[in-house]
Design an enzyme around this catalytic site. Structure first.
Site, PDB file in Angstrom:
ATOM      1  CG  ASP A 125     -10.117   5.142 -17.111  1.00 29.31           C
ATOM      2  OD1 ASP A 125      -9.352   4.896 -16.149  1.00 29.31           O
ATOM      3  OD2 ASP A 125      -9.724   5.243 -18.291  1.00 29.31           O
ATOM      4  CG  ASP A 184     -12.915  -2.133 -13.241  1.00 34.26           C
ATOM      5  OD1 ASP A 184     -11.853  -2.550 -13.725  1.00 34.26           O
ATOM      6  OD2 ASP A 184     -13.543  -2.729 -12.342  1.00 34.26           O
ATOM      7  NE  ARG A 207      -6.359   2.759 -18.782  1.00 31.71           N
ATOM      8  CZ  ARG A 207      -6.455   3.697 -19.733  1.00 31.71           C
ATOM      9  NH1 ARG A 207      -5.932   3.475 -20.945  1.00 31.71           N
ATOM     10  NH2 ARG A 207      -7.075   4.846 -19.498  1.00 31.71           N
ATOM     11  CG  ASN A 208     -10.135   0.580 -17.601  1.00 31.55           C
ATOM     12  OD1 ASN A 208      -9.421  -0.105 -16.865  1.00 31.55           O
ATOM     13  ND2 ASN A 208     -10.039   1.892 -17.661  1.00 31.55           N
ATOM     14  CG  PHE A 268      -9.769   0.470  -6.363  1.00 33.07           C
ATOM     15  CD1 PHE A 268     -10.652   0.167  -7.391  1.00 33.07           C
ATOM     16  CD2 PHE A 268      -9.681   1.781  -5.927  1.00 33.07           C
ATOM     17  CE1 PHE A 268     -11.449   1.152  -7.946  1.00 33.07           C
ATOM     18  CE2 PHE A 268     -10.472   2.771  -6.479  1.00 33.07           C
ATOM     19  CZ  PHE A 268     -11.360   2.443  -7.497  1.00 33.07           C
ATOM     20  N   GLY A 269      -5.574  -1.904  -5.772  1.00 32.03           N
ATOM     21  CA  GLY A 269      -4.811  -2.958  -5.099  1.00 32.03           C
ATOM     22  C   GLY A 269      -4.981  -4.287  -5.800  1.00 32.03           C
ATOM     23  CE  LYS A 274     -12.672  -4.099  -9.708  1.00 31.73           C
ATOM     24  NZ  LYS A 274     -11.897  -4.610 -10.820  1.00 31.73           N
TER      25      LYS A 274
END
Ligand code: 2V2
Length: 284
Positions: A146, A164, A150-151, A37-38, A54
């Protein structure tokens, strides 16, 4: 006004949205990286609370749907879930404000921490922590969609938390959302997700098995450099990831249970938690 001899009505204080954070109470600090999301920056909330903020890039997220869901997400509270503190949704870009984890993603932590600091007992404890967070989500009928190293994020003393969860539903990038897209997490997906994008807590369990493999290989990439199409082929044929070097058979057997073809033959996170705890205090 409420007479002081009676307790305030339950609705008191909920007039303004509890999950709405006043941006004037946030101080934005260094950049932590960029996600789906950036940009994400470290922040201080109310002068003392460490946060990650975020800053939602325009067009990356279905924002109104997410803001509705934010109320539910702030209620999901567990020591192995990265806490959503709230959102700043009265301006653009909207901010998602969460708990801050000092050591960043589990994937990077595994790869950069020397193996002697990551003995089997520590690796198993990390998997148990993720399992506890996922068992809490399972109990609340909440699907991550997901789950991967990494999450997950790492704090002090090897604390590991799931991050997340549920956000995948709000990603607008169809390279990520469609199973044919270049960003779809094929290597963490079970057959029913590859074929019908049928997500469930049992598809999270499959992903948890792959996360266990990532942990016990100290951060190797599953299926190495195989192309996504080759991995789909292999998974449909019922072939699974090999036992990581030095990994106990009992632990590899748990991974394989997570990779059973039929979703309802995979253990629940509740059962996985018992099995892993059993291994932790008998075998290790
Ligand atoms: C050194 N410490 C730190 O860096 N700590 C931290 C880094 C991040 C961070 C930094 C940059 C990008 C991302 N990131 C990564 N993947 C994401 C994936 C998704 C989905 C929807 C694809 C699952 C959504 C958002 C993100 C996302 O924001 C994160 C989590 C978040 N938090 C809470 C920290 O404590």
């Amino acid at each position: 006004a409420t007479p002081c001899d009676r307790p305030a009505p339950p609705t008191a204080g909920l007039s303004h949205d509890k999950w709405e954070i006043d941006p004037s109470e946030l101080v934005l600090l260094e950049e932590l990286g960029a996600g789906q999301f950036g940009v994400v920056r470290r922040g201080k909330w109310r002068g003392r609370i460490d946060t990650a903020v975020k800053m939602m890039k325009e067009g990356t997220m279905s924002e109104d749907d997410f803001i509705d869901e934010a109320k539910v997400m702030t209620k999901l509270q567990h020591q192995n879930l990265v806490q959503l503190y709230g959102v700043c949704s009265k301006h653009r870009p909207i901010y998602i404000v969460t708990e801050y984890m000092r050591h960043g993603s589990l994937f990077n932590y595994l790869r950069r921490t020397s193996p002697d600091q990551l003995g089997p007992a520590v690796l198993l404890d990390m998997c148990i922590q993720v399992c506890k967070g996922m068992s809490y989500l399972e109990r609340h009928n909440y699907i991550h969609r997901d789950l991967a190293a990494r999450n997950c994020l790492v704090g002090d003393e090897n604390v590991v938390k799931v991050a997340d969860f549920g956000l995948a539903r709000y990603v607008l990038d169809d390279q990520y959302t469609s199973s044919g897209g270049t960003k779809f997490p094929i290597k963490w997906a079970p057959p029913e997700v590859l074929n019908y994008t049928r997500f469930s807590s049992k598809s999270d369990v499959w992903a948890f098995g792959v996360l266990m493999w990532e942990v016990f290989t100290c951060g190797k990439v599953p299926y190495g450099r195989m192309k996504n199409s080759e991995v789909v082929e292999m998974v449909q044929r019922g072939q699974v990831l090999e036992k990581p070097k030095g990994c106990l058979n009992e632990i590899y057997n748990v991974m394989r249970a997570c990779w059973r073809h039929a979703p309802d033959e995979r253990p629940s996170f509740r059962v996985l938690k018992e099995e892993l705890a059993q291994i932790a205090h008998t075998v290790l």
